[in-house]
Design a protein around this motif. Structure first.
Motif, PDB file in Angstrom:
ATOM      1  N   TYR A   1     -16.049   7.625   2.179  1.00  0.00           N
ATOM      2  CA  TYR A   1     -15.054   6.565   2.350  1.00  0.00           C
ATOM      3  C   TYR A   1     -14.282   6.378   1.053  1.00  0.00           C
ATOM      4  CZ  TYR A   1     -17.915   3.276  -0.313  1.00  0.00           C
ATOM      5  OH  TYR A   1     -18.617   2.664  -1.317  1.00  0.00           O
ATOM      6  N   VAL A   2     -13.126   5.725   1.169  1.00  0.00           N
ATOM      7  CA  VAL A   2     -12.284   5.398   0.036  1.00  0.00           C
ATOM      8  C   VAL A   2     -11.760   3.978   0.266  1.00  0.00           C
ATOM      9  CG1 VAL A   2     -10.203   6.397   1.070  1.00  0.00           C
ATOM     10  CG2 VAL A   2     -10.376   6.224  -1.401  1.00  0.00           C
ATOM     11  N   VAL A   3     -11.496   3.257  -0.825  1.00  0.00           N
ATOM     12  CA  VAL A   3     -10.923   1.917  -0.743  1.00  0.00           C
ATOM     13  C   VAL A   3      -9.562   1.952  -1.422  1.00  0.00           C
ATOM     14  CG1 VAL A   3     -11.168  -0.503  -1.411  1.00  0.00           C
ATOM     15  CG2 VAL A   3     -13.196   0.811  -0.732  1.00  0.00           C
ATOM     16  N   ILE A   4      -8.545   1.455  -0.735  1.00  0.00           N
ATOM     17  CA  ILE A   4      -7.185   1.436  -1.269  1.00  0.00           C
ATOM     18  C   ILE A   4      -6.736  -0.012  -1.412  1.00  0.00           C
ATOM     19  CG2 ILE A   4      -4.787   2.069  -0.796  1.00  0.00           C
ATOM     20  CD1 ILE A   4      -5.860   4.631   0.434  1.00  0.00           C
ATOM     21  N   ASN A   5      -6.221  -0.338  -2.604  1.00  0.00           N
ATOM     22  CA  ASN A   5      -5.883  -1.719  -2.914  1.00  0.00           C
ATOM     23  C   ASN A   5      -4.387  -2.013  -2.931  1.00  0.00           C
ATOM     24  OD1 ASN A   5      -8.581  -2.706  -3.257  1.00  0.00           O
ATOM     25  ND2 ASN A   5      -8.675  -1.450  -5.091  1.00  0.00           N
ATOM     26  N   LYS A   6      -3.580  -1.109  -2.408  1.00  0.00           N
ATOM     27  CA  LYS A   6      -2.139  -1.339  -2.306  1.00  0.00           C
ATOM     28  C   LYS A   6      -1.678  -1.008  -0.899  1.00  0.00           C
ATOM     29  CE  LYS A   6      -0.707  -0.428  -7.035  1.00  0.00           C
ATOM     30  NZ  LYS A   6       0.192   0.363  -7.879  1.00  0.00           N
ATOM     31  N   ALA A   7      -0.871  -1.897  -0.341  1.00  0.00           N
ATOM     32  CA  ALA A   7      -0.330  -1.652   0.996  1.00  0.00           C
ATOM     33  C   ALA A   7       0.636  -0.468   0.955  1.00  0.00           C
ATOM     34  CB  ALA A   7       0.376  -2.903   1.509  1.00  0.00           C
TER      35      ALA A   7
ATOM     36  N   PHE B   1      -2.283   7.583   7.422  1.00  0.00           N
ATOM     37  CA  PHE B   1      -2.753   6.260   7.809  1.00  0.00           C
ATOM     38  C   PHE B   1      -1.932   5.195   7.090  1.00  0.00           C
ATOM     39  CE2 PHE B   1      -5.297   7.807   4.287  1.00  0.00           C
ATOM     40  CZ  PHE B   1      -5.350   6.731   3.414  1.00  0.00           C
ATOM     41  N   TRP B   2      -2.017   3.963   7.597  1.00  0.00           N
ATOM     42  CA  TRP B   2      -1.327   2.808   7.026  1.00  0.00           C
ATOM     43  C   TRP B   2      -2.344   1.848   6.431  1.00  0.00           C
ATOM     44  CZ3 TRP B   2       3.802   2.135   6.456  1.00  0.00           C
ATOM     45  CH2 TRP B   2       4.654   2.936   7.204  1.00  0.00           C
ATOM     46  N   VAL B   3      -1.986   1.239   5.306  1.00  0.00           N
ATOM     47  CA  VAL B   3      -2.772   0.154   4.706  1.00  0.00           C
ATOM     48  C   VAL B   3      -1.839  -1.044   4.635  1.00  0.00           C
ATOM     49  CG1 VAL B   3      -4.034  -0.639   2.689  1.00  0.00           C
ATOM     50  CG2 VAL B   3      -4.204   1.750   3.390  1.00  0.00           C
ATOM     51  N   LYS B   4      -2.269  -2.161   5.204  1.00  0.00           N
ATOM     52  CA  LYS B   4      -1.430  -3.369   5.259  1.00  0.00           C
ATOM     53  C   LYS B   4      -2.160  -4.542   4.626  1.00  0.00           C
ATOM     54  CE  LYS B   4       1.050  -1.689   9.156  1.00  0.00           C
ATOM     55  NZ  LYS B   4       1.959  -1.955  10.201  1.00  0.00           N
ATOM     56  N   GLU B   5      -1.363  -5.515   4.179  1.00  0.00           N
ATOM     57  CA  GLU B   5      -1.914  -6.754   3.569  1.00  0.00           C
ATOM     58  C   GLU B   5      -2.741  -7.499   4.575  1.00  0.00           C
ATOM     59  OE1 GLU B   5      -1.752  -7.756   0.396  1.00  0.00           O
ATOM     60  OE2 GLU B   5      -0.448  -6.116  -0.219  1.00  0.00           O
TER      61      GLU B   5
ATOM     62  N   LYS C   1       0.470   8.682  -1.652  1.00  0.00           N
ATOM     63  CA  LYS C   1       1.217   7.522  -1.158  1.00  0.00           C
ATOM     64  C   LYS C   1       2.687   7.901  -1.037  1.00  0.00           C
ATOM     65  CE  LYS C   1       1.774   2.574  -1.958  1.00  0.00           C
ATOM     66  NZ  LYS C   1       3.172   2.298  -1.872  1.00  0.00           N
ATOM     67  N   LYS C   2       3.256   7.565   0.100  1.00  0.00           N
ATOM     68  CA  LYS C   2       4.701   7.759   0.280  1.00  0.00           C
ATOM     69  C   LYS C   2       5.388   6.518  -0.267  1.00  0.00           C
ATOM     70  CE  LYS C   2       6.029  10.803   3.589  1.00  0.00           C
ATOM     71  NZ  LYS C   2       6.710  11.087   4.834  1.00  0.00           N
ATOM     72  N   GLU C   3       6.252   6.715  -1.239  1.00  0.00           N
ATOM     73  CA  GLU C   3       6.957   5.609  -1.872  1.00  0.00           C
ATOM     74  C   GLU C   3       8.186   5.248  -1.065  1.00  0.00           C
ATOM     75  OE1 GLU C   3       6.038   3.799  -4.434  1.00  0.00           O
ATOM     76  OE2 GLU C   3       4.254   4.955  -4.874  1.00  0.00           O
ATOM     77  N   GLU C   4       8.275   4.009  -0.656  1.00  0.00           N
ATOM     78  CA  GLU C   4       9.408   3.551   0.137  1.00  0.00           C
ATOM     79  C   GLU C   4      10.596   3.148  -0.729  1.00  0.00           C
ATOM     80  OE1 GLU C   4       8.110   0.495   2.769  1.00  0.00           O
ATOM     81  OE2 GLU C   4       6.441   1.683   3.517  1.00  0.00           O
TER      82      GLU C   4
ATOM     83  N   SER D   1      -9.306   5.306  13.788  1.00  0.00           N
ATOM     84  CA  SER D   1      -8.247   4.349  13.510  1.00  0.00           C
ATOM     85  C   SER D   1      -7.332   4.926  12.443  1.00  0.00           C
ATOM     86  CB  SER D   1      -8.853   3.029  13.026  1.00  0.00           C
ATOM     87  OG  SER D   1      -7.827   2.119  12.702  1.00  0.00           O
ATOM     88  N   ARG D   2      -6.098   4.443  12.391  1.00  0.00           N
ATOM     89  CA  ARG D   2      -5.159   4.852  11.343  1.00  0.00           C
ATOM     90  C   ARG D   2      -4.532   3.635  10.682  1.00  0.00           C
ATOM     91  NH1 ARG D   2      -1.134   8.442  13.981  1.00  0.00           N
ATOM     92  NH2 ARG D   2      -0.259   8.580  11.908  1.00  0.00           N
ATOM     93  N   HIS D   3      -5.054   2.449  10.970  1.00  0.00           N
ATOM     94  CA  HIS D   3      -4.520   1.210  10.402  1.00  0.00           C
ATOM     95  C   HIS D   3      -5.651   0.445   9.722  1.00  0.00           C
ATOM     96  CE1 HIS D   3      -0.662   1.764  12.386  1.00  0.00           C
ATOM     97  NE2 HIS D   3      -1.374   2.269  13.394  1.00  0.00           N
ATOM     98  N   PHE D   4      -5.434   0.124   8.440  1.00  0.00           N
ATOM     99  CA  PHE D   4      -6.471  -0.512   7.634  1.00  0.00           C
ATOM    100  C   PHE D   4      -5.870  -1.650   6.830  1.00  0.00           C
ATOM    101  CE2 PHE D   4      -7.421   3.910   8.334  1.00  0.00           C
ATOM    102  CZ  PHE D   4      -8.707   3.857   8.843  1.00  0.00           C
ATOM    103  N   ARG D   5      -6.731  -2.495   6.291  1.00  0.00           N
ATOM    104  CA  ARG D   5      -6.309  -3.595   5.436  1.00  0.00           C
ATOM    105  C   ARG D   5      -6.579  -3.238   3.977  1.00  0.00           C
ATOM    106  NH1 ARG D   5      -4.728  -7.911   8.025  1.00  0.00           N
ATOM    107  NH2 ARG D   5      -5.434  -8.361  10.123  1.00  0.00           N
ATOM    108  N   VAL D   6      -5.785  -3.828   3.094  1.00  0.00           N
ATOM    109  CA  VAL D   6      -5.967  -3.647   1.657  1.00  0.00           C
ATOM    110  C   VAL D   6      -7.406  -4.029   1.291  1.00  0.00           C
ATOM    111  CG1 VAL D   6      -5.305  -4.582  -0.601  1.00  0.00           C
ATOM    112  CG2 VAL D   6      -3.544  -3.991   1.064  1.00  0.00           C
TER     113      VAL D   6
END
Length: 134
Positions: free
Chosen positions: A102-108, A130-134, A72-75, A42-47
């Motif tokens: 594994y790693v846990v990311i807390n920002k979308a 990969f993407w991290v979304k709310e 992180k790519k800054e938008e 997968s390449r899509h994850f939740r915060v």
């Protein structure tokens, strides 16, 4: 941590399925990497959700340590700037051809992971995004 002998039996299939051949491959999953989940990346994850990853390096490792970086790519910048979000060094068993963690990311946001061997910080072993979304 190593994928272990059971998962290694799936590696040739995974490498062939993803067209990697003998090149290193970095896979992500929402579930721990097992023989049942290794073929379902997968390449899509939740915060706050664990992002399980497997680095498969058919040619083996040249060092007993690797450096894992999450960028992180800054938008908010005009040209999407880059920011080092997280990095950690790990001692590995260089006789294995894989590494799982594994790693846990807390920002979308939009991220990429890159892994280096300690023998050459100028050359990435593997990189994937990969993407991290709310």
């Amino acid at each position: 941590m190593s994928l272990g002998s059971v998962v290694k039996m799936s590696l040739s299939f995974v490498l062939a399925a993803f067209g990697a051949g003998d090149k290193p491959l970095l896979l992500f999953n929402t579930q721990p990497i097992t023989p049942a989940t290794i073929n379902q990346p997968s390449r899509h994850f939740r915060v706050g959700e664990p992002i399980h990853y497997a680095l498969i390096n058919p040619k083996g490792f040249k060092s007993d340590y690797i450096r894992v970086q999450v960028i992180k790519k800054e938008e908010k910048t005009e040209h999407w700037g880059y920011k080092l979000y997280w990095a950690k060094d790990y001692k590995i068993d260089s006789s294995n051809d894989s590494y799982v963690n594994y790693v846990v990311i807390n920002k979308a946001g939009y991220y990429f992971m890159q892994i280096y061997g300690f023998n050459d910080f100028d050359r990435v072993i593997a990189r994937n995004d990969f993407w991290v979304k709310e």
